[in-house]
Motif scaffolding. Structure first.
Motif, PDB file in Angstrom:
ATOM      1  N   SER A 152      -8.449  53.994  20.562  1.00  0.00           N
ATOM      2  CA  SER A 152      -8.849  55.081  19.661  1.00  0.00           C
ATOM      3  C   SER A 152      -7.713  56.076  19.429  1.00  0.00           C
ATOM      4  N   SER A 153      -6.486  55.590  19.444  1.00  0.00           N
ATOM      5  CA  SER A 153      -5.334  56.475  19.290  1.00  0.00           C
ATOM      6  C   SER A 153      -5.073  56.774  17.828  1.00  0.00           C
ATOM      7  N   HIS A 154      -4.997  58.059  17.493  1.00  0.00           N
ATOM      8  CA  HIS A 154      -4.631  58.450  16.136  1.00  0.00           C
ATOM      9  C   HIS A 154      -3.237  57.953  15.793  1.00  0.00           C
ATOM     10  N   ALA A 155      -2.314  58.056  16.742  1.00  0.00           N
ATOM     11  CA  ALA A 155      -0.951  57.611  16.501  1.00  0.00           C
ATOM     12  C   ALA A 155      -0.902  56.120  16.198  1.00  0.00           C
ATOM     13  N   LEU A 156      -1.691  55.326  16.926  1.00  0.00           N
ATOM     14  CA  LEU A 156      -1.717  53.887  16.686  1.00  0.00           C
ATOM     15  C   LEU A 156      -2.271  53.588  15.296  1.00  0.00           C
ATOM     16  N   ARG A 157      -3.316  54.322  14.889  1.00  0.00           N
ATOM     17  CA  ARG A 157      -3.894  54.111  13.558  1.00  0.00           C
ATOM     18  C   ARG A 157      -2.870  54.423  12.468  1.00  0.00           C
ATOM     19  N   VAL A 158      -2.125  55.511  12.636  1.00  0.00           N
ATOM     20  CA  VAL A 158      -1.099  55.868  11.654  1.00  0.00           C
ATOM     21  C   VAL A 158      -0.024  54.789  11.599  1.00  0.00           C
ATOM     22  N   ARG A 159       0.412  54.326  12.767  1.00  0.00           N
ATOM     23  CA  ARG A 159       1.440  53.288  12.790  1.00  0.00           C
ATOM     24  C   ARG A 159       0.962  52.004  12.117  1.00  0.00           C
ATOM     25  N   THR A 186      23.099  60.279   7.651  1.00  0.00           N
ATOM     26  CA  THR A 186      22.282  61.151   6.816  1.00  0.00           C
ATOM     27  C   THR A 186      20.829  60.719   6.954  1.00  0.00           C
ATOM     28  N   GLY A 187      19.958  61.662   7.272  1.00  0.00           N
ATOM     29  CA  GLY A 187      18.531  61.384   7.348  1.00  0.00           C
ATOM     30  C   GLY A 187      17.851  61.801   6.056  1.00  0.00           C
ATOM     31  N   VAL A 188      16.979  60.952   5.555  1.00  0.00           N
ATOM     32  CA  VAL A 188      16.195  61.226   4.352  1.00  0.00           C
ATOM     33  C   VAL A 188      14.732  61.040   4.725  1.00  0.00           C
ATOM     34  N   ALA A 189      13.892  62.042   4.490  1.00  0.00           N
ATOM     35  CA  ALA A 189      12.497  61.957   4.937  1.00  0.00           C
ATOM     36  C   ALA A 189      11.548  62.556   3.911  1.00  0.00           C
ATOM     37  N   VAL A 190      10.319  62.031   3.920  1.00  0.00           N
ATOM     38  CA  VAL A 190       9.241  62.535   3.068  1.00  0.00           C
ATOM     39  C   VAL A 190       7.986  62.675   3.926  1.00  0.00           C
ATOM     40  N   PRO A 191       7.050  63.528   3.523  1.00  0.00           N
ATOM     41  CA  PRO A 191       5.804  63.650   4.284  1.00  0.00           C
ATOM     42  C   PRO A 191       4.793  62.585   3.898  1.00  0.00           C
ATOM     43  N   VAL A 192       4.016  62.156   4.861  1.00  0.00           N
ATOM     44  CA  VAL A 192       2.780  61.420   4.595  1.00  0.00           C
ATOM     45  C   VAL A 192       1.689  62.480   4.668  1.00  0.00           C
ATOM     46  N   ARG A 193       1.139  62.856   3.513  1.00  0.00           N
ATOM     47  CA  ARG A 193       0.288  64.028   3.435  1.00  0.00           C
ATOM     48  C   ARG A 193      -1.131  63.742   3.906  1.00  0.00           C
ATOM     49  N   ASP A 194      -1.810  64.786   4.388  1.00  0.00           N
ATOM     50  CA  ASP A 194      -3.215  64.675   4.744  1.00  0.00           C
ATOM     51  C   ASP A 194      -4.048  65.484   3.759  1.00  0.00           C
ATOM     52  N   ARG A 195      -5.354  65.458   3.933  1.00  0.00           N
ATOM     53  CA  ARG A 195      -6.242  66.107   2.975  1.00  0.00           C
ATOM     54  C   ARG A 195      -6.164  67.624   3.035  1.00  0.00           C
ATOM     55  N   ALA A 245       0.928  67.466   6.923  1.00  0.00           N
ATOM     56  CA  ALA A 245       1.585  66.166   7.016  1.00  0.00           C
ATOM     57  C   ALA A 245       1.042  65.411   8.216  1.00  0.00           C
ATOM     58  N   THR A 246       0.455  64.258   7.960  1.00  0.00           N
ATOM     59  CA  THR A 246       0.018  63.377   9.039  1.00  0.00           C
ATOM     60  C   THR A 246       1.216  62.816   9.793  1.00  0.00           C
ATOM     61  N   ALA A 247       2.282  62.540   9.037  1.00  0.00           N
ATOM     62  CA  ALA A 247       3.468  61.934   9.625  1.00  0.00           C
ATOM     63  C   ALA A 247       4.654  62.194   8.700  1.00  0.00           C
ATOM     64  N   ALA A 248       5.820  61.836   9.189  1.00  0.00           N
ATOM     65  CA  ALA A 248       7.032  61.862   8.371  1.00  0.00           C
ATOM     66  C   ALA A 248       7.595  60.453   8.333  1.00  0.00           C
ATOM     67  N   LEU A 249       7.948  60.014   7.139  1.00  0.00           N
ATOM     68  CA  LEU A 249       8.558  58.705   6.943  1.00  0.00           C
ATOM     69  C   LEU A 249      10.012  58.930   6.553  1.00  0.00           C
ATOM     70  N   SER A 250      10.923  58.274   7.236  1.00  0.00           N
ATOM     71  CA  SER A 250      12.338  58.565   7.004  1.00  0.00           C
ATOM     72  C   SER A 250      13.188  57.301   7.003  1.00  0.00           C
ATOM     73  N   VAL A 251      14.376  57.472   6.438  1.00  0.00           N
ATOM     74  CA  VAL A 251      15.412  56.443   6.454  1.00  0.00           C
ATOM     75  C   VAL A 251      16.687  57.099   6.951  1.00  0.00           C
ATOM     76  N   VAL A 252      17.420  56.411   7.813  1.00  0.00           N
ATOM     77  CA  VAL A 252      18.718  56.891   8.282  1.00  0.00           C
ATOM     78  C   VAL A 252      19.796  56.033   7.628  1.00  0.00           C
ATOM     79  N   LEU A 253      20.704  56.715   6.910  1.00  0.00           N
ATOM     80  CA  LEU A 253      21.751  56.055   6.142  1.00  0.00           C
ATOM     81  C   LEU A 253      23.125  56.451   6.678  1.00  0.00           C
ATOM     82  N   PRO A 254      24.155  55.663   6.348  1.00  0.00           N
ATOM     83  CA  PRO A 254      25.517  56.153   6.607  1.00  0.00           C
ATOM     84  C   PRO A 254      25.720  57.483   5.882  1.00  0.00           C
ATOM     85  N   ARG A 255      26.538  58.339   6.432  1.00  0.00           N
ATOM     86  CA  ARG A 255      26.613  59.727   5.971  1.00  0.00           C
ATOM     87  C   ARG A 255      26.870  59.867   4.468  1.00  0.00           C
ATOM     88  N   ASP A 256      27.749  59.091   3.910  1.00  0.00           N
ATOM     89  CA  ASP A 256      28.113  59.261   2.506  1.00  0.00           C
ATOM     90  C   ASP A 256      27.389  58.295   1.574  1.00  0.00           C
TER      91      ASP A 256
END
Length: 247
Positions: A78-85, A201-210, A214-225
């Motif tokens: 019954s983990s909220h974190a597991l459900r989000v994942r 460079t980190g790039v992130a967006v929110p996973v929004r709730d009602r 933000a329920t969570a943050a979804l991100s991508v890590v890229l080379p700096r440039d």
């Protein structure tokens, strides 16, 4: 109930023992656990023995200890974190297939960014994130998103503390971070160049709730440039998919 000369409870001691395990410290001796937990040797051995008997710790043939599968089993029920994942994984896999660097999912936990999942390409660049690892909110793209959409009480508590620099680019002035959080709310994303690692460079967006949080943050890590356009496009699309899956 306190039942030791120091005033700590049985629960306190159990928590201190379990907290000695980290993503990079997965196997320890009872003596090492006792030292790191700040417990007398006899107390540490007694608590460790009880946890082994309960299946919450495992002991190998050399007497070394690790977190037991039963603890994982109990934590995931019954983990909220597991459900989000679980809801996020299909969308994360699509992002990873397009971006081919690092794709990550984090939630807000005790005023830190707790990372639930990370998908990485074998040729991807540097990344300090670990699954089940924590990073400071002000120093990561995921953390800034989570903080930007957190309650004002959380924001004030985090910004009232000293903000430790991770690199020369990490924002450590509370006023600067406040302006960054306002920008994140206005844009719906963050680009953090060199904040947690000079070469990334980190790039992130929110996973929004009602509730507009933000329920969570979804991100991508890229080379700096690296260019960020594709990553942002894929992240926004994936976040909407995850939000729909969580309804």
């Amino acid at each position: 109930m306190a039942n030791s000369p120091s005033g700590d409870s049985v629960t306190d001691r159990i928590v201190r023992v379990l907290e000695t395990f980290t993503p990079t410290r997965t196997v320890q001796t009872a003596a090492e656990i006792g030292r790191r937990a700040g417990l007398p040797s006899s107390t540490a051995h007694r608590v460790v023995g009880d946890l082994v008997d309960a299946g919450l710790l495992d002991r190998d043939g050399e007497g070394r200890l690790s977190v037991g599968l039963r603890l994982w089993e109990l934590a995931t029920r019954s983990s909220h974190a597991l459900r989000v994942r679980q809801a996020a994984m299909p969308a994360m896999e699509r992002v990873q297939a397009r971006v081919r660097e690092h794709t990550q999912l984090a939630i807000l936990e005790q005023d830190e960014a707790l990372f639930l999942e990370r998908l990485s390409d074998s040729q991807a660049g540097a990344n300090v994130t670990r699954i089940a690892g924590r990073l400071p909110l002000h120093a990561t793209s995921s953390g800034l998103v989570l903080l930007a959409f957190a309650d004002s009480e959380v924001q004030e508590r985090v910004l009232a503390r000293p903000l430790r620099p991770m690199t020369a680019q990490t924002p450590t002035d509370a006023g600067v971070v406040r302006r960054k959080l306002a920008e994140v709310r206005a844009l719906g994303h963050v680009i953090a160049k060199g904040y947690i690692d000079e070469v990334s460079t980190g790039v992130a967006v929110p996973v929004r709730d009602r509730a507009s949080g933000a329920t969570a943050a979804l991100s991508v890590v890229l080379p700096r440039d690296a260019a960020t356009g594709l990553a942002l496009e894929e992240l926004h699309r994936a976040a909407r998919e995850i939000e729909a899956a969580l309804v």
